[in-house]
Enzyme design. Sequence first.
Site, short mmCIF file in Angstrom:
data_model
loop_
_atom_site.label_atom_id
_atom_site.label_comp_id
_atom_site.label_asym_id
_atom_site.label_seq_id
_atom_site.Cartn_x
_atom_site.Cartn_y
_atom_site.Cartn_z
CE LYS A 1 -8.44 11.60 9.87
NZ LYS A 1 -8.48 10.92 8.56
CG HIS B 1 -8.09 0.39 2.36
ND1 HIS B 1 -9.16 -0.48 2.42
CD2 HIS B 1 -8.50 1.53 2.96
CE1 HIS B 1 -10.16 0.11 3.04
NE2 HIS B 1 -9.80 1.34 3.38
CD GLN B 2 -6.93 5.33 1.69
OE1 GLN B 2 -7.82 6.00 1.17
NE2 GLN B 2 -6.96 4.98 2.96
CB SER C 1 2.63 2.95 1.94
OG SER C 1 2.81 1.61 1.51
CG MET D 1 -4.11 11.02 -4.60
SD MET D 1 -4.37 12.78 -4.31
CE MET D 1 -5.40 12.75 -2.87
CB THR E 1 3.90 11.54 -0.57
OG1 THR E 1 4.50 10.50 -1.34
CG2 THR E 1 4.97 12.23 0.27
CG ASP E 2 0.18 10.26 4.36
OD1 ASP E 2 1.27 9.66 4.37
OD2 ASP E 2 -0.89 9.72 4.70
P1 NAD Z 1 -2.09 -0.14 1.62
O1 NAD Z 1 -1.13 -0.70 2.61
O2 NAD Z 1 -3.42 -0.74 1.49
O3 NAD Z 1 -1.39 -0.17 0.16
C1 NAD Z 1 -0.06 0.23 -0.01
C2 NAD Z 1 0.27 0.36 -1.49
O4 NAD Z 1 1.62 0.80 -1.62
C3 NAD Z 1 0.17 -0.95 -2.25
O5 NAD Z 1 -0.24 -0.69 -3.58
C4 NAD Z 1 1.61 -1.46 -2.23
O6 NAD Z 1 1.89 -2.39 -3.27
C5 NAD Z 1 2.34 -0.15 -2.43
N1 NAD Z 1 3.73 -0.21 -2.00
C6 NAD Z 1 4.21 -0.71 -0.82
N2 NAD Z 1 5.55 -0.60 -0.80
C7 NAD Z 1 5.92 -0.01 -1.97
C8 NAD Z 1 7.17 0.37 -2.53
N3 NAD Z 1 8.32 0.19 -1.87
N4 NAD Z 1 7.17 0.95 -3.75
C9 NAD Z 1 6.02 1.18 -4.42
N5 NAD Z 1 4.81 0.83 -3.95
C10 NAD Z 1 4.77 0.24 -2.73
O7 NAD Z 1 -2.16 1.41 1.96
P2 NAD Z 1 -3.34 2.43 1.62
O8 NAD Z 1 -4.29 2.47 2.75
O9 NAD Z 1 -3.83 2.18 0.25
O10 NAD Z 1 -2.54 3.83 1.67
C11 NAD Z 1 -1.63 4.17 0.65
C12 NAD Z 1 -0.92 5.45 1.04
O11 NAD Z 1 -1.86 6.54 1.06
C13 NAD Z 1 -0.26 5.45 2.41
O12 NAD Z 1 1.01 6.05 2.30
C14 NAD Z 1 -1.18 6.31 3.26
O13 NAD Z 1 -0.53 6.92 4.34
C15 NAD Z 1 -1.62 7.31 2.22
N6 NAD Z 1 -2.85 8.07 2.52
C16 NAD Z 1 -2.89 9.37 2.14
C17 NAD Z 1 -4.02 10.13 2.39
C18 NAD Z 1 -4.06 11.56 1.93
O14 NAD Z 1 -4.97 12.29 2.32
N7 NAD Z 1 -3.17 12.00 1.09
C19 NAD Z 1 -5.11 9.56 3.04
C20 NAD Z 1 -5.07 8.21 3.38
C21 NAD Z 1 -3.93 7.47 3.11
#
Ligand code: NAD
Length: 321
Positions: A67, A138-139, A199, A219, A221-222
Amino acid sequence: MLIVPEREIADLMTREAAFDAVEKVFAAMASGDAYNFPVIREAIGHEDALYGFKGGFDRAGLTLGLKAGGYWPNNLERHGLINHQSTVFLFDADTGMVKAMVGGNLLTALRTAAASSVSIKHLARRDAKVLGMVGAGHQATFQLRAALEQRAFEKVIGWNYHPEMLPRIEKVAAEAGVPFEAVELDGMREADVIISITSAYAASLMAKHVSPGCHVACMGTDTKGKQEVEAALLARATVFTDEIAQSVTIGEAQHAIAEGLIGESDIAQLGAVINGTLPGRTSQEQITLFDGTGVGLQDLAVAASVVALAVEKGAAIEVDF
Ligand code: NAD
């Protein structure tokens, strides 16, 4: 070569197909049939973008590829595009020829939701009734939709750092016919399963917020430095992950390891539970925790699955290459 464009993925891919693909590839990783290549992630010095590759090879499913993609923080504002952009390339394992190019944006959300769902299937208590959500981005919507299919949940409770975002997950719960309640972090003690998908770079969910018997899927923390849950929670829990090498370096376990609270040998692969070579949950009181770091093989597995569906439905574009 076959092309499955991003715009076709929503109509082709199902949550069930994503779940099956991810469960199988986790099992193949644990049995040594599949492995991930080292991840490349670079700040390219243009548009503040982070770009990289996640690849691997699954000998069992003969899935080979990568990817390519990353994070362009200005996309939405400047170009009306989503900030995460990715494309999956699959190659013929016998010849090395390119086989398919597949839109990877929606697939990333589906495969990530499938990972926590697989952990819930294998580690959560059978009688789990209350699902807790930490995060509403989003996730989170994908995570919630998929998790609700794993147990007969009777209630969703949610907390988010930005409370104004909570209606996004409330809507998903309502669509599934499950009542939703916004809670403070203390209220998470009611949850039998908690998914954290934020995030954040500092823990929100503390060990005191989690009751005995709960399954926690971390999920978000990456990356090095990110953190969603207190390190002490990992010391209290039985810890599982997709890939141990990632869990200890870029996953939630990086902090508990750094603080000396757990060692690498305290972390088990979820795939070993799927394969039946390791026990999963062994008591109703045990806290289980899945550190879902996200591996390239997940992307390849769902991409291979959607290519098969596209061929079946005549939706794949064939080009000479
Ligand atoms: P997003 O920007 O749509 O949402 C971010 C979320 O984090 C929101 O709920 C926001 O309120 C919260 N947030 C932001 N700052 C914060 C803080 N200081 N304390 C607590 N919460 C806080 O992002 P997303 O697309 O939903 O992605 C969320 C996380 O998932 C990202 O860290 C992304 O890298 C990770 N991710 C992991 C995988 C995996 O395979 N594990 C895959 C995709 C995304």
